[in-house]
Motif scaffolding. Structure first.
Motif, PDB file in Angstrom:
ATOM      1  N   VAL A 176      46.576  53.309  35.300  1.00  9.51           N
ATOM      2  CA  VAL A 176      46.273  53.449  33.868  1.00  9.51           C
ATOM      3  C   VAL A 176      46.022  52.086  33.234  1.00  9.51           C
ATOM      4  O   VAL A 176      45.091  51.926  32.448  1.00  9.51           O
ATOM      5  N   ILE A 177      46.857  51.089  33.562  1.00 10.56           N
ATOM      6  CA  ILE A 177      46.595  49.726  33.107  1.00 10.56           C
ATOM      7  C   ILE A 177      45.690  49.073  34.146  1.00 10.56           C
ATOM      8  O   ILE A 177      46.087  48.871  35.288  1.00 10.56           O
ATOM      9  N   ALA A 229      55.422  49.433  32.024  1.00  5.65           N
ATOM     10  CA  ALA A 229      54.163  48.794  32.397  1.00  5.65           C
ATOM     11  C   ALA A 229      53.901  48.946  33.889  1.00  5.65           C
ATOM     12  O   ALA A 229      52.772  49.238  34.307  1.00  5.65           O
ATOM     13  N   LYS A 230      54.929  48.764  34.712  1.00  9.41           N
ATOM     14  CA  LYS A 230      54.766  48.910  36.161  1.00  9.41           C
ATOM     15  C   LYS A 230      54.345  50.332  36.528  1.00  9.41           C
ATOM     16  O   LYS A 230      53.465  50.529  37.383  1.00  9.41           O
ATOM     17  N   GLU A 231      54.959  51.328  35.887  1.00 10.12           N
ATOM     18  CA  GLU A 231      54.568  52.722  36.134  1.00 10.12           C
ATOM     19  C   GLU A 231      53.079  52.917  35.848  1.00 10.12           C
ATOM     20  O   GLU A 231      52.362  53.547  36.633  1.00 10.12           O
ATOM     21  N   LEU A 232      52.630  52.381  34.724  1.00  9.01           N
ATOM     22  CA  LEU A 232      51.233  52.564  34.330  1.00  9.01           C
ATOM     23  C   LEU A 232      50.278  51.784  35.228  1.00  9.01           C
ATOM     24  O   LEU A 232      49.171  52.252  35.511  1.00  9.01           O
ATOM     25  N   ALA A 283      49.634  40.800  23.293  1.00 11.52           N
ATOM     26  CA  ALA A 283      49.000  41.112  24.562  1.00 11.52           C
ATOM     27  C   ALA A 283      47.718  41.886  24.316  1.00 11.52           C
ATOM     28  O   ALA A 283      47.464  42.373  23.208  1.00 11.52           O
ATOM     29  N   ALA A 284      46.926  41.993  25.370  1.00 13.99           N
ATOM     30  CA  ALA A 284      45.745  42.842  25.373  1.00 13.99           C
ATOM     31  C   ALA A 284      45.734  43.573  26.709  1.00 13.99           C
ATOM     32  O   ALA A 284      45.976  42.974  27.753  1.00 13.99           O
ATOM     33  N   LEU A 285      45.496  44.866  26.659  1.00 16.28           N
ATOM     34  CA  LEU A 285      45.450  45.687  27.861  1.00 16.28           C
ATOM     35  C   LEU A 285      44.131  46.428  27.920  1.00 16.28           C
ATOM     36  O   LEU A 285      43.633  46.909  26.896  1.00 16.28           O
ATOM     37  N   VAL A 286      43.567  46.527  29.114  1.00 11.21           N
ATOM     38  CA  VAL A 286      42.439  47.415  29.345  1.00 11.21           C
ATOM     39  C   VAL A 286      43.019  48.636  30.046  1.00 11.21           C
ATOM     40  O   VAL A 286      43.610  48.528  31.133  1.00 11.21           O
ATOM     41  N   ALA A 341      34.837  53.627  31.402  1.00  7.09           N
ATOM     42  CA  ALA A 341      34.946  52.180  31.556  1.00  7.09           C
ATOM     43  C   ALA A 341      36.288  51.654  31.088  1.00  7.09           C
ATOM     44  O   ALA A 341      36.757  50.658  31.588  1.00  7.09           O
ATOM     45  N   GLY A 342      36.892  52.300  30.138  1.00 10.73           N
ATOM     46  CA  GLY A 342      38.193  51.860  29.676  1.00 10.73           C
ATOM     47  C   GLY A 342      38.278  51.730  28.180  1.00 10.73           C
ATOM     48  O   GLY A 342      37.309  51.942  27.453  1.00 10.73           O
ATOM     49  N   VAL A 343      39.476  51.376  27.750  1.00  8.23           N
ATOM     50  CA  VAL A 343      39.760  51.161  26.339  1.00  8.23           C
ATOM     51  C   VAL A 343      40.541  49.856  26.241  1.00  8.23           C
ATOM     52  O   VAL A 343      41.499  49.645  26.987  1.00  8.23           O
TER      53      VAL A 343
END
Length: 99
Positions: A43-44, A35-38, A56-59, A7-9
């Motif tokens: 991944v993002i 960030a663009k690569e991910l 920031a917050a990333l899933v 589901a993610g982190v």
């Protein structure tokens, strides 16, 4: 800690107290490129600016908290000590009631 559901982190960040606008200006191009690569790699999954402070917050699509931390470490602002990781939390889907 495993996240076998896939589901993610959730990773929550804030600017380090000593970080200045000039510090961020030096890494912003590399930060956005990473960030663009991910994002392109899937991944993002989601990203958000924080409304309460600079951060920031990333899933992330990561199988474990440890894998997420390895991904986080590849961000130039993190590597430069400009960003602090507040929390890294494994997520599982929430079954919401449907009409």
């Amino acid at each position: 800690m495993s996240n076998e559901s896939g589901a993610g982190v959730l990773a929550v960040f804030k600017a380090a107290p000593h970080a200045t606008d000039e510090d961020f200006a030096q890494v912003i191009d590399a930060e956005l490129a990473r960030a663009k690569e991910l994002v392109d790699q899937g991944v993002i999954m989601h990203g958000y600016h924080r409304a309460d402070l600079v951060g920031a917050a990333l899933v992330l699509d990561a199988a474990t908290v440890e894998a997420a931390r390895e991904i986080i470490a590849t961000f130039p602002a993190v590597a430069a000590g400009l960003i602090e990781t507040e929390s890294v939390i494994p997520l599982v889907p929430l079954q919401l009631p449907q009409d």
